[in-house]
Design a protein around this motif. Sequence first.
Motif, mmCIF file in Angstrom:
data_model
loop_
_atom_site.group_PDB
_atom_site.id
_atom_site.type_symbol
_atom_site.label_atom_id
_atom_site.label_comp_id
_atom_site.label_asym_id
_atom_site.label_seq_id
_atom_site.Cartn_x
_atom_site.Cartn_y
_atom_site.Cartn_z
ATOM 1 N N LYS A 18 1.196 1.092 -6.596
ATOM 2 C CA LYS A 18 1.944 1.454 -5.385
ATOM 3 C C LYS A 18 1.004 1.651 -4.195
ATOM 4 O O LYS A 18 1.095 2.633 -3.458
ATOM 5 N N GLY A 19 0.077 0.687 -4.056
ATOM 6 C CA GLY A 19 -0.787 0.711 -2.873
ATOM 7 C C GLY A 19 -2.003 1.596 -2.982
ATOM 8 O O GLY A 19 -2.481 2.126 -1.976
ATOM 9 N N ARG A 20 -2.548 1.736 -4.179
ATOM 10 C CA ARG A 20 -3.738 2.577 -4.344
ATOM 11 C C ARG A 20 -4.962 1.759 -4.761
ATOM 12 O O ARG A 20 -5.873 2.264 -5.386
ATOM 13 N N SER A 70 2.179 -6.970 -1.482
ATOM 14 C CA SER A 70 2.063 -5.636 -2.075
ATOM 15 C C SER A 70 2.003 -4.598 -0.951
ATOM 16 O O SER A 70 1.890 -4.953 0.218
ATOM 17 N N PRO A 71 2.082 -3.299 -1.300
ATOM 18 C CA PRO A 71 2.150 -2.281 -0.244
ATOM 19 C C PRO A 71 1.045 -2.382 0.811
ATOM 20 O O PRO A 71 1.313 -2.203 1.985
ATOM 21 N N GLN A 72 -0.178 -2.663 0.383
ATOM 22 C CA GLN A 72 -1.268 -2.754 1.376
ATOM 23 C C GLN A 72 -1.582 -4.198 1.772
ATOM 24 O O GLN A 72 -2.453 -4.430 2.601
ATOM 25 N N SER A 81 -0.541 1.363 6.256
ATOM 26 C CA SER A 81 -0.949 0.782 4.980
ATOM 27 C C SER A 81 -1.721 -0.515 5.126
ATOM 28 O O SER A 81 -2.363 -0.963 4.179
ATOM 29 N N THR A 102 -0.297 5.109 1.005
ATOM 30 C CA THR A 102 -1.207 4.267 0.235
ATOM 31 C C THR A 102 -2.647 4.751 0.382
ATOM 32 O O THR A 102 -2.942 5.646 1.173
ATOM 33 N N ASP A 135 -3.659 4.448 3.939
ATOM 34 C CA ASP A 135 -3.056 5.565 4.681
ATOM 35 C C ASP A 135 -3.871 6.832 4.499
ATOM 36 O O ASP A 135 -4.150 7.560 5.458
ATOM 37 N N GLY A 161 -6.975 6.900 -5.744
ATOM 38 C CA GLY A 161 -7.224 5.488 -5.473
ATOM 39 C C GLY A 161 -8.135 4.879 -6.529
ATOM 40 O O GLY A 161 -8.820 5.595 -7.262
ATOM 41 N N ASP A 167 -2.207 -3.885 -6.718
ATOM 42 C CA ASP A 167 -1.729 -3.077 -5.597
ATOM 43 C C ASP A 167 -0.238 -2.750 -5.750
ATOM 44 O O ASP A 167 0.204 -1.654 -5.403
#
Lengths: 461, 461
Positions: B127-129, B217-219, B440, B430, B433, B100, B123
Amino acid sequence: MTQQIRLNAFSMNCVGHISSGVWRIPGDQSYRYTDLDHWIDLAQTLERGLIDGLFIADVIGLYDVHGGNADQAFRSAAQVPVNDPLQIVPAMAAFTKHLGFGVTSSIAFEHPFPFARRMTTLDHLTKGRTGWNIVTSYLDSGARNLGQTRLLDHDNRYDVADEYLDVCYKLWEGSWEDDAVRRDAAANVFTDPAKVHEIRHEGKYFKVPGAHISEPSPQRTPVLYQAGASSRGRDFAAKHAESAFVAAPSKKLLKEYVTDLRRRAVAAGRRADDVLTFAQFTLVLGETDAAARNKLDLYKQYVDRDGALALMSGWTGVDLSKLDQDAPISELQGNAIQFTAKAFSSADPDKIWTVREIAEYAGIGGDGPVIVGSPATVADALQEWQADTGLDGFNLASITHPGTFRDVVDLLIPELQRRGAYKTAYAEGTLRDKLFGRGSKLPAYHHGASHRALAHKKEFA
Amino acid sequence: MTQQIRLNAFSMNCVGHISSGVWRIPGDQSYRYTDLDHWIDLAQTLERGLIDGLFIADVIGLYDVHGGNADQAFRSAAQVPVNDPLQIVPAMAAFTKHLGFGVTSSIAFEHPFPFARRMTTLDHLTKGRTGWNIVTSYLDSGARNLGQTRLLDHDNRYDVADEYLDVCYKLWEGSWEDDAVRRDAAANVFTDPAKVHEIRHEGKYFKVPGAHISEPSPQRTPVLYQAGASSRGRDFAAKHAESAFVAAPSKKLLKEYVTDLRRRAVAAGRRADDVLTFAQFTLVLGETDAAARNKLDLYKQYVDRDGALALMSGWTGVDLSKLDQDAPISELQGNAIQFTAKAFSSADPDKIWTVREIAEYAGIGGDGPVIVGSPATVADALQEWQADTGLDGFNLASITHPGTFRDVVDLLIPELQRRGAYKTAYAEGTLRDKLFGRGSKLPAYHHGASHRALAHKKEFA
């Protein structure tokens, strides 16, 4: 010696950039713009083709002139959704060694003090491969979202931009002397504070008393890009820009632009060849002319005329959807309409264009020329356009991703190289070195370089 | 089951971060912060050690309280030169899969509308990090360079921050429905405009009428980090933060902080374990205790007491260089001094600290504990500190680059794993997660999630 053609790639951190509806072409991967691999693959393709730089457009705002809202822009992915152009560059830089990166950033959306640090950071991380495309913004919706009622009027925006640039030059060129960073462990001095200077800027729009907080990057000032078409915009480009980008559909307009910009650059105390000119072109390449025409026919099936109207309405500020789509555009009122009419008439003087026809035309390649054919046909055309206009090169937009740029690299570049019209290796050094071969820094007679005096304490002596 | 220890790495896009003078240790590579390879190597090391995240500090401004100017900060590389933290992340993300990234950005230096797009972009690209360390800034010199006379007063800054967060939440959580992006070629709809909502924010500090210009975005909302130590700062953290970072030199202060923050989180309608707490620690590891102590002895030879004073003067707002360096600090006047005195007294209750001693102590590890020893010794200590304070984990600062983090990964992590106190693989998903194992997105009862109502048109029904 055969005249050299320079090539830039033109893209944007979004799905739909210049051409409209083409994201629907089967196999197109434009929707993968949120994925770093998408950009890394593009950068590697471009570097394989010895492309000078990737120019990344940006808007902060929506194309909401069409129909009085942004609905059509959303449906057509007309430059929305759109992500930050800056952040895709470091990943591309990590996978390339020579490709330059021109990042668009508007003087309307970030204060010059933190912005100058962003550009210095990027120039460090790319080892001197950074360009900045200076824009003054044209979408009111962006300004409203920053709490401004509307954008400044056009000429005033350039006054703000002039001062914004001065703040940046002072930070980039004047604040840290070349040998300010000593990194002398024995003397216990990393930076010599006597060689870092507060810029003490007090202007009409900005007050910035302090020093730059970043050490000088390889180029100090990034290579300056600009794309202003108005008279005031051209004066701005003539004073600051090192690469100027223009979109116009005819040789006549492009030649006029190139000639005029060089004249203005000389009037501003620079050399005529200190500003490289690039015209926005879209290429459809095939192994043969017939194969290329087949590709274009396929692409045309996916052209989204309403998406093109949404883009053009944003560019001109006129809601083109409200006009009679079948009326000859020359009969319509308004400066922007007249400008559009003039531009397209110039592309084909015998044709009487309607709004509908212009939108269809602009659906592929926007208001720049579209060249279709085999590598030989396209190379002939580019050489002819260059000879007839004085352009230094072309700013190539894509239709499909990754198809268009792969075709350029695999088909066109070898043909141009066979003709001796294209380099066979990158020059060494920074982006400015590669473009001009005169060192990494701004030339001494560039306006920005005048702010180096700060670092020699002339101002505070 | 053995309690799990969470580890973050703490760094900054500059030469000297928390410890002072250590850039002079032979072989240290901190000066390579301008090089992407420096950061990519770090990220790969951290991911090899299954570290949760890299937390990247930032300041926009100079440590110019010491001596009334920034001279000492320049000489000691005390968080200057300092580059943009954002831009190193995309390159690190391209070379890692799980690590992250917590990026520091102050609400004082960028308008929330373009800032929200930057975080959404990051994000997507990670990819959600992505995490955001929310700071309200403490260096007046930064504010002056943006044309503000000085920073807002402390409590008022948090009021601005609360509204800034609300603008961001509306853009991230409320503007685009989950299925707004259809990418339906047959229907010729990329985004369904009926599922994108203007946020129509009109607050005391910001007016933002429009929609977010980025797709979710993913999160959506990045993982929120915060490090406020004051009462108002803790309330802010209790309302917003998912990871809270604290620096204090003693178990007593850390336990008080953890207990108090959990109490405040519950009072704010959240669960006590919705805010993970990380204390700033610096580890000196060797194969044996003696080897580790030898390393520390070497490091101490390079401690720059004046650099430490420059940092501490900036943190406290008091020019510590003007004080009698050998006077017991408990006898000195001023709230910040008293706070510092209290903190250090707490680290060693029997000791009467002088300014000189505090600066020497803080030269390694700042105001956080320094643990020295073999992997077993350090693991014992961390487990004990965790058991005695209730901390979720540690935010590890480095002394040498790349030495400190390599030692953590190669020596400490295997020891913690043998004890069952550290994961042996990353969780999937993510960053949110991985940290909480509950999906996420922000939990439904988090304040930010209340702005999701926008996307269901409740507000505009």
